[in-house]
Design a protein around this motif. Structure first.
Motif, short mmCIF file in Angstrom:
data_model
loop_
_atom_site.label_atom_id
_atom_site.label_comp_id
_atom_site.label_asym_id
_atom_site.label_seq_id
_atom_site.Cartn_x
_atom_site.Cartn_y
_atom_site.Cartn_z
N LEU A 70 0.84 -1.20 0.00
CA LEU A 70 0.00 0.00 0.00
C LEU A 70 0.88 1.25 0.00
O LEU A 70 1.80 1.38 0.81
CB LEU A 70 -0.92 0.00 1.22
N GLN A 71 0.58 2.17 -0.91
CA GLN A 71 1.30 3.43 -1.00
C GLN A 71 0.33 4.59 -1.18
O GLN A 71 -0.75 4.40 -1.76
CB GLN A 71 2.27 3.42 -2.19
N ILE A 72 0.70 5.77 -0.70
CA ILE A 72 -0.13 6.95 -0.91
C ILE A 72 0.71 8.04 -1.57
O ILE A 72 1.93 8.08 -1.47
CB ILE A 72 -0.74 7.49 0.40
N CYS A 73 0.00 8.94 -2.28
CA CYS A 73 0.61 10.08 -2.94
C CYS A 73 -0.16 11.32 -2.49
O CYS A 73 -1.30 11.53 -2.89
CB CYS A 73 0.55 9.94 -4.46
N ARG A 74 0.47 12.11 -1.63
CA ARG A 74 -0.22 13.26 -1.04
C ARG A 74 -0.43 14.41 -2.03
O ARG A 74 -1.36 15.19 -1.89
CB ARG A 74 0.53 13.75 0.19
N GLU A 75 0.45 14.54 -2.98
CA GLU A 75 0.35 15.62 -3.97
C GLU A 75 0.11 15.00 -5.34
O GLU A 75 1.04 14.72 -6.09
CB GLU A 75 1.63 16.47 -3.95
N LYS A 76 -1.17 14.82 -5.67
CA LYS A 76 -1.50 14.08 -6.90
C LYS A 76 -1.11 14.82 -8.17
O LYS A 76 -0.94 14.21 -9.23
CB LYS A 76 -2.99 13.74 -6.92
N ASP A 77 -0.96 16.15 -8.09
CA ASP A 77 -0.62 16.92 -9.28
C ASP A 77 0.88 17.15 -9.42
O ASP A 77 1.33 17.80 -10.37
CB ASP A 77 -1.33 18.28 -9.26
N ARG A 78 1.65 16.62 -8.48
CA ARG A 78 3.10 16.77 -8.55
C ARG A 78 3.68 15.82 -9.60
O ARG A 78 3.22 14.69 -9.75
CB ARG A 78 3.71 16.48 -7.18
N HIS A 79 4.70 16.29 -10.31
CA HIS A 79 5.38 15.46 -11.30
C HIS A 79 6.89 15.57 -11.10
O HIS A 79 7.44 16.67 -11.12
CB HIS A 79 4.99 15.87 -12.71
#
Length: 318
Positions: A212-221
């Protein structure tokens, strides 16, 4: 190339803490910064959880023919096979490798309103009793968490109990199995693609296997993915899109995924929505003249329709 995942230390909230205000402050921090947190002393018996996982493993270890006999029906109850779901952000993938089994409330006592599918009793004599017991206990834990969430939003602790949220609550249990015959290095393989949950609150129990992983800043590239590790005896809780909307985006519904780790992984997700008759609008503590509501009021049944979930969560009463 995406950045390598890093380990994340999420807040741990003790539901048995006598200092409810402190617990509420911890939840608020978690919901604002992460959208995820752990709860301990949640009231779901360890022995019951072990039985749920044992039944789940036994079901998923059956031949595909036996599992497909309970394939997902029009009410979205039952079994879904691996690779039956595919997401556009993985064009080279076969789809999600997970297999799942959906269970909703059991309906009335004589089962005339029960749209669930149940494995044959001769093979799984305790399945229905165990799953319904977990459903009841997980919903009770969810209510305790939502009471603290209400306090964290400067609302009365009974806000969700008295405003109609649980008049006909929508709660669905989802058993999940991620096969162990692949790893993240296998090109195009994904256990569960990146997504946020549509509902109000999700409670997740895991068997301790990572992924399980999360990405707090979905618009970050590139996106920064962080590993959510297992804490024995805890449940992982995350905010869904509906509560993000209800709080005017004060709380965040966070992007998450499951990556293959070369080992079988079992988990149990419990999704909570309010009553379909409830109309929600921005909470007073989450808006101001300088920060007006971002979304108009909406009836939950219309929200489900808007998100394409009206058949998924076609339920009677709990």
């Amino acid at each position: 190339m995406a950045a390598a995942p890093r380990r994340l230390d999420l807040p741990v909230v003790d539901l048995a803490s006598p200092d409810r205000r402190a617990a509420a402050r911890s939840i608020r921090q978690a919901c604002v910064e992460y959208g995820f947190f752990y709860v301990i002393n949640h009231g779901v018996d360890r022995g019951l959880l072990e039985r749920v996982f044992a039944e789940s493993r036994s079901f998923f270890q059956q031949p595909m023919e036996a599992k497909m006999a309970l394939r997902k029906n029009s009410s979205h109850r039952g079994y879904t096979a691996p690779y039956s779901e595919k997401f556009d952000d993985h064009p080279g993938s076969r789809g999600e490798s997970k297999e799942t089994f959906y269970i909703g409330p059991a309906g009335d006592v004589d089962s005339h309103n029960d749209v669930n599918q149940w494995p044959p009793e001769e093979c799984f004599p305790s399945w229905k009793r165990i799953m319904m017991s977990y459903h009841t206990n997980a919903l009770a834990a969810g209510k305790r968490i939502l009471s603290l969430i209400a306090l964290s939003l400067d609302l009365d602790a009974e806000f969700f109990q008295t405003n109609g949220t649980f008049e006909i609550p929508i709660a669905v249990l989802r058993l999940l199995h991620y096969p162990g015959d692949m790893s993240a290095s296998d090109d195009g393989n994904i256990g569960a693609a990146a997504h946020s949950d549509f509902g109000m609150l999700t409670l997740l129990a895991t068997d301790g296997t990572p992924g399980l992983q999360i990405c707090r800043e979905k618009d970050r590239h590139p996106q920064l993915w962080e590993d959510v590790h297992h804490i024995d005896g805890s449940l992982i809780v995350n905010i869904g899109d509906l509560l993000e909307r209800w709080t005017n985006c004060v709380f965040r519904s966070t992007l998450h995924r499951v990556v293959p780790v070369g080992k079988n992984r079992y988990s149990v997700a419990f999704f909570i929505y309010p009553s379909p008759n409830l109309v929600i609008q921005c909470m007073e503590s989450c808006c101001s003249e300088a920060y007006p509501p971002r979304f108009p009021p909406i009836k939950i049944s219309d929200y489900l329709e808007e998100r394409g979930l009206s058949s998924t969560y076609k339920l009677g009463t709990v």
